[in-house]
Design a protein around this motif. Structure first.
Motif, PDB file in Angstrom:
ATOM      1  N   PHE A  38       0.778  -1.202  -0.162  1.00 34.45           N
ATOM      2  CA  PHE A  38       0.072  -0.119   0.069  1.00 34.45           C
ATOM      3  C   PHE A  38       1.141   1.457   0.091  1.00 34.45           C
ATOM      4  CE2 PHE A  38      -2.387   3.316   2.064  1.00 34.45           C
ATOM      5  CZ  PHE A  38      -3.500   3.092   1.566  1.00 34.45           C
ATOM      6  N   ARG A  39       0.345   2.132  -0.858  1.00 32.21           N
ATOM      7  CA  ARG A  39       0.802   3.526  -0.528  1.00 32.21           C
ATOM      8  C   ARG A  39      -0.143   4.607  -1.172  1.00 32.21           C
ATOM      9  NH1 ARG A  39       6.854   5.169  -1.643  1.00 32.21           N
ATOM     10  NH2 ARG A  39       6.186   5.217  -4.141  1.00 32.21           N
ATOM     11  N   ASP A  40      -0.738   5.431  -0.499  1.00 29.59           N
ATOM     12  CA  ASP A  40      -1.391   6.804  -1.088  1.00 29.59           C
ATOM     13  C   ASP A  40      -2.510   6.323  -2.040  1.00 29.59           C
ATOM     14  OD1 ASP A  40      -1.742   9.244  -1.483  1.00 29.59           O
ATOM     15  OD2 ASP A  40      -0.582   9.538  -3.376  1.00 29.59           O
ATOM     16  N   ARG A  41      -3.411   5.288  -1.284  1.00 28.13           N
ATOM     17  CA  ARG A  41      -4.774   4.810  -1.955  1.00 28.13           C
ATOM     18  C   ARG A  41      -5.700   4.839  -1.114  1.00 28.13           C
ATOM     19  NH1 ARG A  41      -4.481   1.018  -6.701  1.00 28.13           N
ATOM     20  NH2 ARG A  41      -2.358   1.413  -7.767  1.00 28.13           N
ATOM     21  N   ASP A  42      -5.805   5.773  -0.177  1.00 27.20           N
ATOM     22  CA  ASP A  42      -7.005   5.810   0.758  1.00 27.20           C
ATOM     23  C   ASP A  42      -8.289   5.471   0.292  1.00 27.20           C
ATOM     24  OD1 ASP A  42      -7.044   6.947   3.881  1.00 27.20           O
ATOM     25  OD2 ASP A  42      -8.768   7.966   2.729  1.00 27.20           O
ATOM     26  N   SER A  43      -8.619   6.066  -0.736  1.00 26.44           N
ATOM     27  CA  SER A  43     -10.163   5.548  -1.317  1.00 26.44           C
ATOM     28  C   SER A  43     -10.153   4.340  -1.478  1.00 26.44           C
ATOM     29  CB  SER A  43     -10.476   6.570  -2.182  1.00 26.44           C
ATOM     30  OG  SER A  43     -10.023   6.334  -3.327  1.00 26.44           O
ATOM     31  N   HIS A  44      -9.321   3.672  -2.136  1.00 28.39           N
ATOM     32  CA  HIS A  44      -9.338   2.467  -2.414  1.00 28.39           C
ATOM     33  C   HIS A  44      -9.556   1.475  -1.129  1.00 28.39           C
ATOM     34  CE1 HIS A  44      -7.463   2.815  -6.675  1.00 28.39           C
ATOM     35  NE2 HIS A  44      -8.445   3.382  -6.598  1.00 28.39           N
ATOM     36  N   PRO A  94      10.288 -11.885  -5.167  1.00 27.63           N
ATOM     37  CA  PRO A  94      11.850 -11.063  -5.467  1.00 27.63           C
ATOM     38  C   PRO A  94      11.690  -9.717  -4.549  1.00 27.63           C
ATOM     39  CG  PRO A  94      10.813 -10.818  -7.351  1.00 27.63           C
ATOM     40  CD  PRO A  94       9.927 -11.829  -6.653  1.00 27.63           C
ATOM     41  N   ASN A  95      12.708  -9.077  -3.937  1.00 26.18           N
ATOM     42  CA  ASN A  95      12.872  -7.828  -3.368  1.00 26.18           C
ATOM     43  C   ASN A  95      13.450  -6.623  -4.492  1.00 26.18           C
ATOM     44  OD1 ASN A  95      12.566  -9.215  -0.939  1.00 26.18           O
ATOM     45  ND2 ASN A  95      14.688  -9.515  -0.955  1.00 26.18           N
ATOM     46  N   THR A  96      13.659  -6.946  -5.634  1.00 33.40           N
ATOM     47  CA  THR A  96      14.632  -6.123  -6.368  1.00 33.40           C
ATOM     48  C   THR A  96      13.735  -5.492  -7.332  1.00 33.40           C
ATOM     49  OG1 THR A  96      15.382  -8.236  -7.823  1.00 33.40           O
ATOM     50  CG2 THR A  96      16.642  -7.100  -5.918  1.00 33.40           C
ATOM     51  N   TYR A  97      12.346  -5.686  -7.455  1.00 34.04           N
ATOM     52  CA  TYR A  97      11.656  -5.262  -8.844  1.00 34.04           C
ATOM     53  C   TYR A  97      10.875  -3.932  -8.172  1.00 34.04           C
ATOM     54  CZ  TYR A  97      11.623  -9.326 -11.622  1.00 34.04           C
ATOM     55  OH  TYR A  97      12.106 -10.471 -12.250  1.00 34.04           O
ATOM     56  N   PHE A  98      11.611  -2.678  -8.418  1.00 32.52           N
ATOM     57  CA  PHE A  98      10.975  -1.382  -8.287  1.00 32.52           C
ATOM     58  C   PHE A  98      10.275  -0.820  -9.252  1.00 32.52           C
ATOM     59  CE2 PHE A  98      14.554  -1.986  -5.181  1.00 32.52           C
ATOM     60  CZ  PHE A  98      14.048  -1.236  -4.003  1.00 32.52           C
ATOM     61  N   GLY A  99       9.080  -0.374  -8.869  1.00 38.80           N
ATOM     62  CA  GLY A  99       8.145   0.064 -10.179  1.00 38.80           C
ATOM     63  C   GLY A  99       7.338  -0.879 -10.279  1.00 38.80           C
ATOM     64  N   TRP A 100       6.714  -0.744 -11.472  1.00 40.41           N
ATOM     65  CA  TRP A 100       5.318  -1.473 -11.822  1.00 40.41           C
ATOM     66  C   TRP A 100       6.070  -2.826 -12.902  1.00 40.41           C
ATOM     67  CZ3 TRP A 100       3.357  -3.379 -16.295  1.00 40.41           C
ATOM     68  CH2 TRP A 100       1.979  -3.912 -16.322  1.00 40.41           C
ATOM     69  N   GLY A 101       5.596  -3.807 -12.386  1.00 43.24           N
ATOM     70  CA  GLY A 101       5.560  -4.881 -13.462  1.00 43.24           C
ATOM     71  C   GLY A 101       6.562  -5.932 -13.102  1.00 43.24           C
ATOM     72  N   GLY A 102       6.318  -7.185 -13.513  1.00 39.08           N
ATOM     73  CA  GLY A 102       7.428  -8.219 -13.625  1.00 39.08           C
ATOM     74  C   GLY A 102       7.660  -8.958 -12.401  1.00 39.08           C
ATOM     75  N   GLU A 103       7.336  -8.563 -11.057  1.00 42.78           N
ATOM     76  CA  GLU A 103       7.618  -9.324  -9.875  1.00 42.78           C
ATOM     77  C   GLU A 103       6.536 -10.458  -9.645  1.00 42.78           C
ATOM     78  OE1 GLU A 103       5.439  -6.557  -9.968  1.00 42.78           O
ATOM     79  OE2 GLU A 103       3.636  -7.456  -8.862  1.00 42.78           O
ATOM     80  N   ASP A 104       5.366 -10.285 -10.388  1.00 50.75           N
ATOM     81  CA  ASP A 104       4.410 -11.395 -10.266  1.00 50.75           C
ATOM     82  C   ASP A 104       4.736 -12.497 -11.120  1.00 50.75           C
ATOM     83  OD1 ASP A 104       3.676  -9.614 -12.360  1.00 50.75           O
ATOM     84  OD2 ASP A 104       1.720  -9.929 -12.231  1.00 50.75           O
ATOM     85  N   ASP A 105       5.505 -12.191 -12.252  1.00 47.27           N
ATOM     86  CA  ASP A 105       5.937 -13.250 -12.976  1.00 47.27           C
ATOM     87  C   ASP A 105       6.843 -13.763 -12.852  1.00 47.27           C
ATOM     88  OD1 ASP A 105       3.776 -12.584 -15.142  1.00 47.27           O
ATOM     89  OD2 ASP A 105       5.121 -10.924 -15.951  1.00 47.27           O
ATOM     90  N   ASP A 106       7.847 -13.147 -11.992  1.00 51.05           N
ATOM     91  CA  ASP A 106       9.214 -13.834 -11.464  1.00 51.05           C
ATOM     92  C   ASP A 106       8.597 -14.850 -10.341  1.00 51.05           C
ATOM     93  OD1 ASP A 106      11.488 -14.206  -9.537  1.00 51.05           O
ATOM     94  OD2 ASP A 106      12.349 -12.593 -10.738  1.00 51.05           O
ATOM     95  N   LEU A 107       7.535 -14.412  -9.529  1.00 47.42           N
ATOM     96  CA  LEU A 107       7.136 -15.282  -8.485  1.00 47.42           C
ATOM     97  C   LEU A 107       6.355 -16.705  -9.025  1.00 47.42           C
ATOM     98  CD1 LEU A 107       6.380 -15.524  -5.662  1.00 47.42           C
ATOM     99  CD2 LEU A 107       3.809 -14.919  -6.161  1.00 47.42           C
ATOM    100  N   TYR A 108       5.833 -16.371 -10.655  1.00 50.13           N
ATOM    101  CA  TYR A 108       5.114 -17.701 -11.158  1.00 50.13           C
ATOM    102  C   TYR A 108       6.233 -18.587 -11.299  1.00 50.13           C
ATOM    103  CZ  TYR A 108       2.736 -20.295 -14.361  1.00 50.13           C
ATOM    104  OH  TYR A 108       2.229 -21.449 -15.202  1.00 50.13           O
ATOM    105  N   GLU A 109       7.450 -17.963 -11.967  1.00 48.13           N
ATOM    106  CA  GLU A 109       8.567 -18.734 -12.158  1.00 48.13           C
ATOM    107  C   GLU A 109       9.158 -19.519 -10.915  1.00 48.13           C
ATOM    108  OE1 GLU A 109      10.088 -19.618 -15.281  1.00 48.13           O
ATOM    109  OE2 GLU A 109       8.152 -18.320 -15.902  1.00 48.13           O
ATOM    110  N   ASP A 119       0.113   4.953 -10.411  1.00 48.98           N
ATOM    111  CA  ASP A 119       0.546   5.974  -9.422  1.00 48.98           C
ATOM    112  C   ASP A 119       1.833   6.511  -9.945  1.00 48.98           C
ATOM    113  OD1 ASP A 119      -1.568   5.063  -7.081  1.00 48.98           O
ATOM    114  OD2 ASP A 119      -0.673   3.360  -8.099  1.00 48.98           O
ATOM    115  N   SER A 120       1.869   7.906  -9.351  1.00 50.06           N
ATOM    116  CA  SER A 120       3.114   8.609  -9.820  1.00 50.06           C
ATOM    117  C   SER A 120       4.682   7.981  -8.945  1.00 50.06           C
ATOM    118  CB  SER A 120       3.170   9.973  -9.267  1.00 50.06           C
ATOM    119  OG  SER A 120       2.920  10.115  -7.951  1.00 50.06           O
ATOM    120  N   GLY A 121       4.435   7.346  -8.009  1.00 47.78           N
ATOM    121  CA  GLY A 121       5.648   6.784  -7.418  1.00 47.78           C
ATOM    122  C   GLY A 121       5.865   5.503  -7.723  1.00 47.78           C
TER     123      GLY A 121
END
Ligand code: UD2
Ligand code: MN
Length: 291
Positions: A72-78, A194-209, A237-239
């Protein structure tokens, strides 16, 4: 007086909940209008919810003990929409559960995988062995079918099989994002995300592997009709810019998995604060920008 007998009476263990739950809806009404925090707390204070967003059935011992972990970050309404819809959902399923929000401090690029690992480790420091099953959950996904039971199974269980934002339901065959259930053992055996995926995408595919190239954990997915979710509409999100290295990182997934994950988590973050609010527990962390 026989002290043993007295003690026994006092902690008399409730019978297990029935394994049949009546009245589960195949299409649940979802309310996408965010209530205020005051409205939320007023609504839920009567449901027997305990500080920290904990709940369990009153009259029986649940068969399912699950920690819900949300990056989570900055998604209060969600978050307000999530809590408003999903607390009743979990309660209807008679789960013994607790909701953890793992919030990343502003200033570093968002890292979903790292936050989920932190949630897995830090929630156990708080609860010990109270929960043996973990739901790794996006904050913007609302379950539609109450038959999608939040328990763990023999294999890792992918829940978000059918998300409103994808035309055909399932994004692609190897998709594992959104919501997935792990036993403690399953998550540990794949060394977590993995700890090393900063930003959007890829971390879930790595987990699948990690899951499918691992002899121990296996991968399963609930049927499309069961795994229906509404995703709350949002912009990127901007961050959390797209991670340009995600494809390259994925190629070295196999080489990194032993070090990049739960085993390499120490020193990559600092817990700044833990709050037990009425509807959730917040684990507020600062993350090392190079993990
Ligand atoms: C997809 C996947 C998600 C993840 C992501 C890639 C779906 C439904 N979900 O989500 O599981 O693999 O791609 O990283 O396809 N978040 C915040 N604040 C932020 C950024 C993210 O709270 O600033 C959290 C929040 O819980 C959100 C989740 O991270 O639901 C995933 O981020 P997203 O919703 O921006 O990405 P999305 O929808 O493409
Ligand atoms: Mn999303």
């Amino acid at each position: 007086v026989n002290m043993d007998k007295l003690l026994y009476k006092k902690i008399a263990i409730l019978e297990n909940c029935s394994d049949v739950i009546y009245g589960l809806a195949r299409r649940r009404m979802i309310n996408l209008i965010p209530p205020t925090w005051a409205e939320l707390e007023a609504n839920f204070s009567k449901t027997g919810i305990q500080l920290g967003g904990r709940w369990k059935p009153k009259n029986c011992t649940s068969r399912i003990h699950v920690a819900i972990i949300i990056p989570f970050r900055d998604r209060d309404s969600h978050l307000r929409v999530f809590l408003n819809n999903m607390h009743p959902f979990f309660q209807k399923q008679e789960l013994d559960y607790r909701i953890y929000i793992v919030e990343q401090k502003a200033g570093t690029i968002f890292n979903r995988g790292l936050l989920l690992n932190i949630g897995f480790v830090e929630s156990a420091k708080i609860d010990g062995d109270a929960y043996d099953c973990f739901a790794l959950h996006d904050v913007d996904l609302i379950a539609e079918n109450e038959w999608n039971i939040y328990n763990c199974s023999e294999k890792v269980k992918h829940m978000a099989a059918n998300i409103s934002k994808f035309k055909s339901g399932l994004a692609y065959e190897k998709y594992s994002g959104g919501v997935a259930m792990f036993t403690k053992w399953q998550y540990t055996s794949v060394n977590g995300y993995p700890n090393t995926y900063f930003g959007w995408g890829g971390e879930d595919d790595d987990l699948y592997e990690r899951i499918t190239n691992n002899n121990n954990a296996g991968f399963s997915r609930v049927p499309l009709d069961i795994g229906r979710y509404t995703m709350i509409k949002h912009e990127r999100d901007s961050g959390n810019p797209v991670n340009p290295g995600r494809v390259r990182q994925l190629q070295s997934s196999y080489k990194r998995r032993k070090v990049d994950g739960l085993s390499g988590l120490n020193g990559t973050y600092t817990v700044l604060k833990i709050d037990e609010f009425l509807l959730y527990t917040r684990i507020y962390v600062d993350v090392d920008p190079i993990a």
